[in-house]
Enzyme design. Structure first.
Site, PDB file in Angstrom:
ATOM      1  N   GLY A  35      17.480 -41.407  58.231  1.00 14.00           N
ATOM      2  CA  GLY A  35      16.135 -40.837  58.207  1.00 14.00           C
ATOM      3  C   GLY A  35      15.835 -40.010  59.437  1.00 14.00           C
ATOM      4  N   GLY A  81      15.675 -44.643  60.318  1.00 15.26           N
ATOM      5  CA  GLY A  81      16.846 -45.204  61.003  1.00 15.26           C
ATOM      6  C   GLY A  81      17.845 -44.085  61.255  1.00 15.26           C
ATOM      7  N   ASN A  82      19.108 -44.396  61.134  1.00 13.25           N
ATOM      8  CA  ASN A  82      20.155 -43.399  61.390  1.00 13.25           C
ATOM      9  C   ASN A  82      19.991 -42.182  60.482  1.00 13.25           C
ATOM     10  OD1 ASN A  82      22.498 -41.997  61.787  1.00 13.25           O
ATOM     11  ND2 ASN A  82      23.870 -43.568  61.016  1.00 13.25           N
ATOM     12  N   GLY A 138      11.795 -45.032  56.339  1.00 11.54           N
ATOM     13  CA  GLY A 138      13.026 -45.560  56.945  1.00 11.54           C
ATOM     14  C   GLY A 138      13.607 -44.585  57.948  1.00 11.54           C
ATOM     15  N   LYS A 145      33.639 -50.374  48.557  1.00 10.08           N
ATOM     16  CA  LYS A 145      32.570 -50.822  49.449  1.00 10.08           C
ATOM     17  C   LYS A 145      32.912 -52.209  49.949  1.00 10.08           C
ATOM     18  CE  LYS A 145      28.614 -49.240  50.976  1.00 10.08           C
ATOM     19  NZ  LYS A 145      28.272 -47.820  51.213  1.00 10.08           N
TER      20      LYS A 145
HETATM   21  P1  NAD Z   1      19.515 -47.987  59.416  1.00  6.79           P
HETATM   22  O1  NAD Z   1      19.560 -49.454  59.476  1.00  6.79           O
HETATM   23  O2  NAD Z   1      19.878 -47.181  60.604  1.00  6.79           O
HETATM   24  O3  NAD Z   1      18.037 -47.498  59.001  1.00  6.79           O
HETATM   25  C1  NAD Z   1      17.269 -48.082  58.009  1.00  6.79           C
HETATM   26  C2  NAD Z   1      15.798 -47.824  58.362  1.00  6.79           C
HETATM   27  O4  NAD Z   1      14.982 -48.326  57.317  1.00  6.79           O
HETATM   28  C3  NAD Z   1      15.332 -48.507  59.626  1.00  6.79           C
HETATM   29  O5  NAD Z   1      14.446 -47.642  60.324  1.00  6.79           O
HETATM   30  C4  NAD Z   1      14.539 -49.721  59.106  1.00  6.79           C
HETATM   31  O6  NAD Z   1      13.535 -50.148  60.031  1.00  6.79           O
HETATM   32  C5  NAD Z   1      13.944 -49.101  57.874  1.00  6.79           C
HETATM   33  N1  NAD Z   1      13.467 -50.050  56.872  1.00  6.79           N
HETATM   34  C6  NAD Z   1      14.031 -51.209  56.440  1.00  6.79           C
HETATM   35  N2  NAD Z   1      13.265 -51.774  55.492  1.00  6.79           N
HETATM   36  C7  NAD Z   1      12.205 -50.946  55.322  1.00  6.79           C
HETATM   37  C8  NAD Z   1      11.065 -50.973  54.494  1.00  6.79           C
HETATM   38  N3  NAD Z   1      10.850 -51.969  53.623  1.00  6.79           N
HETATM   39  N4  NAD Z   1      10.188 -49.949  54.573  1.00  6.79           N
HETATM   40  C9  NAD Z   1      10.393 -48.931  55.426  1.00  6.79           C
HETATM   41  N5  NAD Z   1      11.443 -48.854  56.235  1.00  6.79           N
HETATM   42  C10 NAD Z   1      12.324 -49.852  56.198  1.00  6.79           C
HETATM   43  O7  NAD Z   1      20.414 -47.594  58.152  1.00  6.79           O
HETATM   44  P2  NAD Z   1      21.001 -46.161  57.788  1.00  6.79           P
HETATM   45  O8  NAD Z   1      22.409 -46.076  58.258  1.00  6.79           O
HETATM   46  O9  NAD Z   1      20.048 -45.108  58.199  1.00  6.79           O
HETATM   47  O10 NAD Z   1      21.070 -46.270  56.199  1.00  6.79           O
HETATM   48  C11 NAD Z   1      19.900 -46.156  55.402  1.00  6.79           C
HETATM   49  C12 NAD Z   1      20.316 -46.020  53.947  1.00  6.79           C
HETATM   50  O11 NAD Z   1      21.157 -44.879  53.785  1.00  6.79           O
HETATM   51  C13 NAD Z   1      21.101 -47.193  53.351  1.00  6.79           C
HETATM   52  O12 NAD Z   1      20.759 -47.333  51.988  1.00  6.79           O
HETATM   53  C14 NAD Z   1      22.535 -46.721  53.437  1.00  6.79           C
HETATM   54  O13 NAD Z   1      23.374 -47.349  52.484  1.00  6.79           O
HETATM   55  C15 NAD Z   1      22.354 -45.267  53.127  1.00  6.79           C
HETATM   56  N6  NAD Z   1      23.452 -44.420  53.579  1.00  6.79           N
HETATM   57  C16 NAD Z   1      23.790 -44.389  54.899  1.00  6.79           C
HETATM   58  C17 NAD Z   1      24.807 -43.546  55.308  1.00  6.79           C
HETATM   59  C18 NAD Z   1      25.139 -43.402  56.767  1.00  6.79           C
HETATM   60  O14 NAD Z   1      25.928 -42.508  57.096  1.00  6.79           O
HETATM   61  N7  NAD Z   1      24.565 -44.194  57.647  1.00  6.79           N
HETATM   62  C19 NAD Z   1      25.507 -42.779  54.379  1.00  6.79           C
HETATM   63  C20 NAD Z   1      25.134 -42.846  53.024  1.00  6.79           C
HETATM   64  C21 NAD Z   1      24.102 -43.679  52.644  1.00  6.79           C
END
Ligand code: NAD
Length: 418
Positions: free
Chosen positions: A224, A221-222, A219, A103
């Site tokens: 979710g 984001g990507n 959450g 990481k």
């Molecule tokens: P992202 O930044 O696109 O999305 C995160 C979301 O969480 C956003 O909508 C943000 O507004 C929201 N958020 C932040 N703090 C919050 C809170 N306190 N309450 C509610 N919502 C909140 O990130 P992502 O890429 O979707 O990643 C999210 C998680 O998934 C991370 O832990 C990341 O390590 C994990 N992850 C991501 C991937 C990937 O392919 N992107 C793969 C494995 C794990």
């Protein structure tokens, strides 16, 4: 409250009781192979120079090259990167793909930087460690705060320094620069496959409704949002709540997924009642998908959680203390190393395509991810039942056994892994 790093160590310690891991191998697994710590100088738009703290932790490569994302986040720290690198070793092992775990992170709020400054920071990250990475050595990818554009800059910088193309050194690239179809939805889609498999295989002590299974996503984001979109593939599931860092929306009759996906950063246009993030965590729903950041459910708020299943789409969203408490309440926690492994499996298929000079359709990539995750889910549930342990400890134990097996073989054949 314990840190994410300490919690990861506690989870591993308990999983080891179910797995058969020799003491010397465990001792080696507890420490990362290599920790790279450096500062990246960036010339800011106002003419000043700013230095950003950065890390790359290579945890273990017994099963293949180190693999793991790079996070840009203002609270990033070495302990967190170490925990995430360890989780990557477990995740790749559990999925059965030929990678180890790593990481990276930079302590920065990327939103506060101009596009040019972010590009310079991204290229600076690669200049600091380019000799330590490569398609057979260590393969970075995007994570929180980074994206395909950042990875494209990094890949370009790497090839400039190397002097020739090196496809497959980074995954999560844009399609125009060797990325894969299906990589973007991979993690959210994978979470859906794992949840569906868990429902299909049934659980012993939680009676789920056969239709109208209610789902809340913290959450959007990507990860979710692609998870939410994938719910449309299964008519049993109904999305009733979503949130982002600013707050959430709840609608008993179901949220319009298409409307929520149009602009996940602004949920104000979505029909439903406004709720806070704490209220979302306290909703009485069948499935709570946690897709924000680590430590969302802790000992402080676990008491308000009233759900049947928690799906850990983020890394480490349930703390150790909360996990113990939820187990007593008979809440099934589908662990991160299984629930969000669609991302790294998708990355693996990007790497395979890059090396073979091929380009597969989204349908083909998602179909391959589905096969890998169905298999992994079956193994985890089977092991949990056989040993009468939680899904988390089953997943960790299976992952640890596979890595430990590879380390033992390498030690016996004299290869330098232990
Ligand atoms: P992202 O930044 O696109 O999305 C995160 C979301 O969480 C956003 O909508 C943000 O507004 C929201 N958020 C932040 N703090 C919050 C809170 N306190 N309450 C509610 N919502 C909140 O990130 P992502 O890429 O979707 O990643 C999210 C998680 O998934 C991370 O832990 C990341 O390590 C994990 N992850 C991501 C991937 C990937 O392919 N992107 C793969 C494995 C794990």
């Amino acid at each position: 409250m314990s840190t994410f790093f300490e919690d990861t160590q506690k989870f591993v310690k308990e999983a080891v009781e179910a797995a058969h891991i020799p003491g010397d191998i465990l001792a080696k697994l507890e420490k990362p192979d290599k920790v790279l710590e450096f500062e990246i100088p960036v010339k800011m738009d106002d003419g000043s120079e700013k230095k950003f703290q950065a890390w790359r932790v290579q945890h273990n490569n017994a099963l293949g090259p180190y693999k793991g994302g790079i996070r840009f986040h203002p609270q990033a720290n070495l302990d967190e990167v170490k925990a995430l690198a360890f989780l990557m070793t477990l995740k790749t092992s559990l999925a059965g793909i030929p990678y180890g775990g790593a990481k990276g992170a930079v302590r920065v709020n990327p939103g506060a930087l101009s596009v040019r400054e972010v590009e310079e920071l991204s290229r600076g990250y690669v200049r600091a460690l380019w000799q330590e990475i490569g398609p057979d050595k260590d393969i970075p990818a995007p994570d929180v705060g980074t994206n395909a554009q950042i990875i494209d800059w990094m890949a370009d910088e790497y090839e400039k320094l190397l002097g020739h193309p090196a496809p497959g050194t980074f995954t999560g690239k844009s399609l125009a620069h060797g990325g894969s179809q299906g990589r973007e939805p991979a993690t959210g889609f994978g979470g859906f496959v794992v949840l569906r498999e868990f429902l299909n295989l049934g659980s012993t002590n939680y009676q789920l409704p056969t239709t109208g299974l209610t789902v809340a996503v913290q959450g959007i984001g990507n990860v979710g949002s692609f998870f939410a979109r994938s719910l449309l593939r299964d008519t049993r599931m109904k999305l009733v709540a979503v949130s982002n860092s600013k707050g959430g929306v709840y609608r008993e009759g179901g949220i319009n997924i298409g409307a929520a996906m149009k602009n996940p950063k602004d949920l104000s246009a979505i029909e439903g009642s406004r709720i806070t993030n704490e209220e979302l965590l306290g909703l009485s729903v069948d499935v709570l998908a946690l897709a924000a950041l680590e430590n969302s459910v802790t000992e402080q708020n676990a008491g308000s959680v009233e759900v049947g299943i928690i799906l850990e789409l983020a890394n480490g969203p349930v703390s150790y203390g909360a996990d113990v408490f939820l187990a007593q309440k008979k809440v099934h926690v589908v662990p991160d190393i299984l629930a969000n492994s669609g991302g790294v499996v998708g990355s693996y298929f990007e790497w395979v395509q890059n090396r073979a000079g091929e380009s597969w359709s989204e349908e083909e990539v998602l179909g391959k991810i589905e096969t890998v995750l169905e298999e992994a889910s079956k193994k985890v549930l089977g092991y949990a039942r056989e040993k009468n342990i939680s899904l988390r400890y089953a997943a960790y134990a299976l992952a640890l056994e596979r890595v430990a097996g590879a380390m033992k073989n390498a030690a016996q054949s004299g290869v330098e892994n232990i």
